[in-house]
Design an enzyme around this catalytic site. Structure first.
Site, PDB file in Angstrom:
ATOM      1  N   ARG A  88      87.611 -74.698 -81.518  1.00  0.00           N
ATOM      2  CA  ARG A  88      87.665 -75.035 -82.703  1.00  0.00           C
ATOM      3  C   ARG A  88      88.774 -73.422 -83.233  1.00  0.00           C
ATOM      4  O   ARG A  88      88.726 -73.596 -84.477  1.00  0.00           O
ATOM      5  CB  ARG A  88      86.477 -73.918 -83.083  1.00  0.00           C
ATOM      6  CG  ARG A  88      84.838 -74.337 -82.714  1.00  0.00           C
ATOM      7  CD  ARG A  88      83.007 -73.221 -82.357  1.00  0.00           C
ATOM      8  NE  ARG A  88      82.442 -74.538 -81.480  1.00  0.00           N
ATOM      9  CZ  ARG A  88      82.009 -74.157 -80.391  1.00  0.00           C
ATOM     10  NH1 ARG A  88      82.731 -74.048 -79.745  1.00  0.00           N
ATOM     11  NH2 ARG A  88      80.425 -74.819 -80.630  1.00  0.00           N
ATOM     12  N   ASP A 148      73.712 -72.583 -80.810  1.00  0.00           N
ATOM     13  CA  ASP A 148      74.062 -72.531 -79.179  1.00  0.00           C
ATOM     14  C   ASP A 148      72.979 -71.941 -78.530  1.00  0.00           C
ATOM     15  O   ASP A 148      72.863 -72.684 -77.324  1.00  0.00           O
ATOM     16  CB  ASP A 148      74.952 -71.463 -78.709  1.00  0.00           C
ATOM     17  CG  ASP A 148      76.012 -71.875 -80.030  1.00  0.00           C
ATOM     18  OD1 ASP A 148      76.306 -72.900 -79.762  1.00  0.00           O
ATOM     19  OD2 ASP A 148      76.638 -70.665 -80.035  1.00  0.00           O
ATOM     20  N   ARG A 151      70.562 -75.254 -77.659  1.00  0.00           N
ATOM     21  CA  ARG A 151      71.352 -76.010 -76.815  1.00  0.00           C
ATOM     22  C   ARG A 151      71.179 -76.108 -75.075  1.00  0.00           C
ATOM     23  O   ARG A 151      70.785 -76.496 -74.609  1.00  0.00           O
ATOM     24  CB  ARG A 151      72.905 -76.161 -76.825  1.00  0.00           C
ATOM     25  CG  ARG A 151      73.319 -77.004 -78.256  1.00  0.00           C
ATOM     26  CD  ARG A 151      75.040 -76.892 -78.273  1.00  0.00           C
ATOM     27  NE  ARG A 151      74.890 -78.214 -79.651  1.00  0.00           N
ATOM     28  CZ  ARG A 151      75.991 -78.482 -79.927  1.00  0.00           C
ATOM     29  NH1 ARG A 151      77.205 -76.691 -80.363  1.00  0.00           N
ATOM     30  NH2 ARG A 151      76.609 -78.340 -81.205  1.00  0.00           N
ATOM     31  N   HIS A 175      80.994 -68.029 -81.761  1.00  0.00           N
ATOM     32  CA  HIS A 175      80.260 -69.399 -80.893  1.00  0.00           C
ATOM     33  C   HIS A 175      82.219 -69.755 -80.417  1.00  0.00           C
ATOM     34  O   HIS A 175      82.722 -70.282 -81.028  1.00  0.00           O
ATOM     35  CB  HIS A 175      79.992 -69.765 -82.698  1.00  0.00           C
ATOM     36  CG  HIS A 175      79.487 -71.017 -82.670  1.00  0.00           C
ATOM     37  ND1 HIS A 175      79.075 -72.003 -82.203  1.00  0.00           N
ATOM     38  CD2 HIS A 175      80.315 -72.255 -83.101  1.00  0.00           C
ATOM     39  CE1 HIS A 175      78.685 -73.249 -82.418  1.00  0.00           C
ATOM     40  NE2 HIS A 175      79.308 -73.151 -82.999  1.00  0.00           N
TER      41      HIS A 175
HETATM   42  N1  LIG Z   1      79.048 -73.287 -87.098  1.00  0.00           N
HETATM   43  C1  LIG Z   1      78.403 -73.935 -86.146  1.00  0.00           C
HETATM   44  O1  LIG Z   1      77.921 -73.510 -85.244  1.00  0.00           O
HETATM   45  C2  LIG Z   1      78.918 -75.605 -86.856  1.00  0.00           C
HETATM   46  C3  LIG Z   1      80.501 -75.669 -87.178  1.00  0.00           C
HETATM   47  N2  LIG Z   1      81.524 -76.671 -87.622  1.00  0.00           N
HETATM   48  C4  LIG Z   1      81.891 -76.681 -88.403  1.00  0.00           C
HETATM   49  O2  LIG Z   1      81.302 -76.832 -90.074  1.00  0.00           O
HETATM   50  C5  LIG Z   1      82.877 -77.838 -90.607  1.00  0.00           C
HETATM   51  C6  LIG Z   1      82.409 -79.419 -90.878  1.00  0.00           C
HETATM   52  O3  LIG Z   1      81.720 -79.614 -90.146  1.00  0.00           O
HETATM   53  P1  LIG Z   1      81.649 -80.838 -90.158  1.00  0.00           P
HETATM   54  O4  LIG Z   1      80.610 -81.290 -91.763  1.00  0.00           O
HETATM   55  O5  LIG Z   1      81.362 -81.969 -89.924  1.00  0.00           O
HETATM   56  O6  LIG Z   1      82.794 -81.726 -90.862  1.00  0.00           O
HETATM   57  P2  LIG Z   1      83.334 -82.902 -92.393  1.00  0.00           P
HETATM   58  O7  LIG Z   1      84.616 -83.343 -92.297  1.00  0.00           O
HETATM   59  O8  LIG Z   1      81.936 -83.872 -92.140  1.00  0.00           O
HETATM   60  O9  LIG Z   1      82.684 -82.391 -93.264  1.00  0.00           O
HETATM   61  C7  LIG Z   1      83.455 -81.349 -94.615  1.00  0.00           C
HETATM   62  C8  LIG Z   1      83.823 -81.830 -95.827  1.00  0.00           C
HETATM   63  O10 LIG Z   1      84.450 -79.820 -96.602  1.00  0.00           O
HETATM   64  C9  LIG Z   1      84.864 -81.175 -97.584  1.00  0.00           C
HETATM   65  N3  LIG Z   1      85.149 -80.186 -98.206  1.00  0.00           N
HETATM   66  C10 LIG Z   1      86.967 -79.806 -97.772  1.00  0.00           C
HETATM   67  N4  LIG Z   1      87.296 -79.129 -98.806  1.00  0.00           N
HETATM   68  C11 LIG Z   1      86.859 -78.282 -99.396  1.00  0.00           C
HETATM   69  C12 LIG Z   1      86.246 -77.639-100.060  1.00  0.00           C
HETATM   70  N5  LIG Z   1      87.349 -76.616-100.904  1.00  0.00           N
HETATM   71  N6  LIG Z   1      85.159 -77.351-101.063  1.00  0.00           N
HETATM   72  C13 LIG Z   1      84.743 -78.301-101.148  1.00  0.00           C
HETATM   73  N7  LIG Z   1      83.945 -79.075-100.006  1.00  0.00           N
HETATM   74  C14 LIG Z   1      85.440 -79.658 -99.178  1.00  0.00           C
HETATM   75  C15 LIG Z   1      85.138 -81.989 -97.272  1.00  0.00           C
HETATM   76  O11 LIG Z   1      85.382 -83.406 -98.258  1.00  0.00           O
HETATM   77  C16 LIG Z   1      83.636 -82.776 -96.095  1.00  0.00           C
HETATM   78  O12 LIG Z   1      82.696 -83.657 -96.777  1.00  0.00           O
HETATM   79  C17 LIG Z   1      83.780 -77.619 -89.678  1.00  0.00           C
HETATM   80  O13 LIG Z   1      84.320 -76.612 -89.456  1.00  0.00           O
HETATM   81  C18 LIG Z   1      82.674 -77.306 -88.227  1.00  0.00           C
HETATM   82  O14 LIG Z   1      83.623 -77.127 -87.037  1.00  0.00           O
HETATM   83  C19 LIG Z   1      80.192 -77.624 -87.426  1.00  0.00           C
HETATM   84  C20 LIG Z   1      78.619 -77.672 -86.729  1.00  0.00           C
HETATM   85  C21 LIG Z   1      78.204 -77.250 -86.248  1.00  0.00           C
HETATM   86  O1  LIG Z   2      82.061 -77.988 -81.355  1.00  0.00           O
HETATM   87  C1  LIG Z   2      82.392 -78.032 -82.689  1.00  0.00           C
HETATM   88  O2  LIG Z   2      83.687 -78.107 -82.772  1.00  0.00           O
HETATM   89  C2  LIG Z   2      81.296 -78.043 -84.013  1.00  0.00           C
HETATM   90  C3  LIG Z   2      79.826 -76.559 -83.783  1.00  0.00           C
HETATM   91  O3  LIG Z   2      80.917 -75.486 -84.180  1.00  0.00           O
HETATM   92  C4  LIG Z   2      79.297 -76.908 -82.282  1.00  0.00           C
HETATM   93  O4  LIG Z   2      78.628 -77.841 -82.632  1.00  0.00           O
HETATM   94  O5  LIG Z   2      78.919 -75.524 -81.883  1.00  0.00           O
END
Ligand SMILES: NC(=O)C1=CN([C@@H]2O[C@H](COP(=O)(O)OP(=O)(O)OC[C@H]3O[C@@H](n4cnc5c(N)ncnc54)[C@H](O)[C@@H]3O)[C@@H](O)[C@H]2O)C=CC1
Ligand SMILES: O=C([O-])CC(=O)C(=O)O
Length: 311
Positions: A88, A148, A151, A175
């Site tokens: 990450r 987390d 999970r 995380h």
């Molecule tokens: N904290 C957590 O537990 C988790 C965090 N994540 C993180 O969440 C983020 C998103 O993941 P996904 O939805 O799978 O990615 P994704 O690629 O499916 O969606 C991201 C979206 O953000 C949009 N985007 C990019 N720049 C932008 C901006 N300046 N303004 C508005 N929209 C913008 C993109 O066009 C895209 O549609 C990633 O950084 C991922 O690592 C994902 C899962 C869990």
């Molecule tokens: O694994 C990743 O990169 C996205 C995330 O944070 C999660 O699913 O926990």
């Protein structure tokens, strides 16, 4: 109540889907920079209204922040996800600039909102949002611990061969694949310590599987997970909007709690209408305290890379 989700990709749209399906908010705005993308996701979700029976109004906009005005909660899911083999932390270069500009745009139209940060590396992005906006700490919440912990309970339930909803447990710390701290000593099967039923070796495997839970899914899916992340954000948003005062592990600015300061890291928090209502001290033992300090060292080192974007 109005929720805006910035980033209508996998996690953002999944979160909007759960929020509307469960009637957590009356209005959800999805915003994305990709032309027409958020509009399409919103339309698709709205076409579930009569079959799943919800009344939430979901709309989508392309980069028009005026439509997000007066949001009670804004979720930041914009930015890139990792690919198999990546950590990450490797996402910081691209995501820091995106998260900072999104947070600034949000506040122009929703100055009183509570911000939930999801984009990775999440603890560092939460710290960045706090520093860039200057908002009080109760209004900036990093989502990671809820996911987390779910999970952790999943892996515990598999090891116990018992239903996940009969298992209690929490993950604190960063995380990240190496910074997460599943609290196996405090986990229980309906109130009885899980150590009554699982060997030390089995508990260590549950903890190890939990820590790489996101990486495992990324390897299987080719991009990171979205159903459980989206549902975890919705769970957190529900506790805020409906003032449920649930205890949820969240990344929050620490000011002496758990022996740390000037860092956002996952700790148990009471989540209610003001966001972070309270940080709970779960009384770690010496070994857990040492692991928490190590986790903090790693996240602090990552925060050091924000100098350029915060300058
Ligand atoms: N904290 C957590 O537990 C988790 C965090 N994540 C993180 O969440 C983020 C998103 O993941 P996904 O939805 O799978 O990615 P994704 O690629 O499916 O969606 C991201 C979206 O953000 C949009 N985007 C990019 N720049 C932008 C901006 N300046 N303004 C508005 N929209 C913008 C993109 O066009 C895209 O549609 C990633 O950084 C991922 O690592 C994902 C899962 C869990
Ligand atoms: O694994 C990743 O990169 C996205 C995330 O944070 C999660 O699913 O926990």
């Amino acid at each position: 109540m109005k929720v805006t989700i910035v980033g209508a990709g996998n996690v953002g749209a999944s979160c909007a889907d759960v929020i509307s399906y469960r009637g957590i908010a009356s209005e959800v705005v999805l915003l994305d920079i990709k032309e027409g993308f958020a509009e399409g996701k919103a339309m698709d979700i709205m076409q579930c209204a009569t079959t799943t029976g919800f009344n939430t109004q979901v709309s989508g906009v392309t980069n028009d922040y005026s439509k997000t005005a007066n949001s009670d909660v804004v979720v930041i899911t914009s930015g890139i996800p990792r690919k198999p083999g990546m950590t990450r932390e490797e996402l910081i270069g691209i995501n820091a600039g995106i998260v900072k500009s999104v947070a600034e745009n949000i506040l122009k139209f929703s100055p009183n909102t509570i911000i939930v940060v999801v984009s990775n590396p999440m603890d560092t992005m939460t710290y960045l949002t706090l520093k860039a906006t200057g908002l009080p700490k109760n209004r900036i919440i990093g989502m990671g611990g809820a996911l987390d912990s779910s999970r952790f309970k999943y892996y515990l339930s598999k090891a116990l061969n018992k239903p996940a909803n009969d298992v209690q447990g929490m993950v604190i710390g960063g995380h990240g694949d190496t910074t997460m701290i599943p609290l196996t000593r405090l986990a229980s099967y309906n109130g009885a310590p899980v150590a009554n039923y699982l060997s030390q070796e089995e508990l260590e495997k549950v903890a190890a599987d939990t820590m790489v839970g996101g990486a495992t899914l990324t390897g299987l899916l080719g991009t990171s997970a979205w159903y459980a992340p989206g549902a975890s954000v919705a769970y957190l948003v529900d506790s805020i909007l409906n003032n449920q005062n649930k205890m949820i592990a969240c990344s929050v600015l620490l000011e002496g709690e758990y022996g740390q300061s000037d860092i956002c890291l996952g700790v148990p928090c009471i989540i209610g209408k003001n966001g972070i209502e309270e940080i709970v001290d779960v009384k770690l033992n010496d070994a857990e305290k040492a692991t928490f300090a190590k986790s903090a060292d790693a996240v602090r080192a990552m925060n050091g890379d924000l100098k350029a974007v915060l300058a």
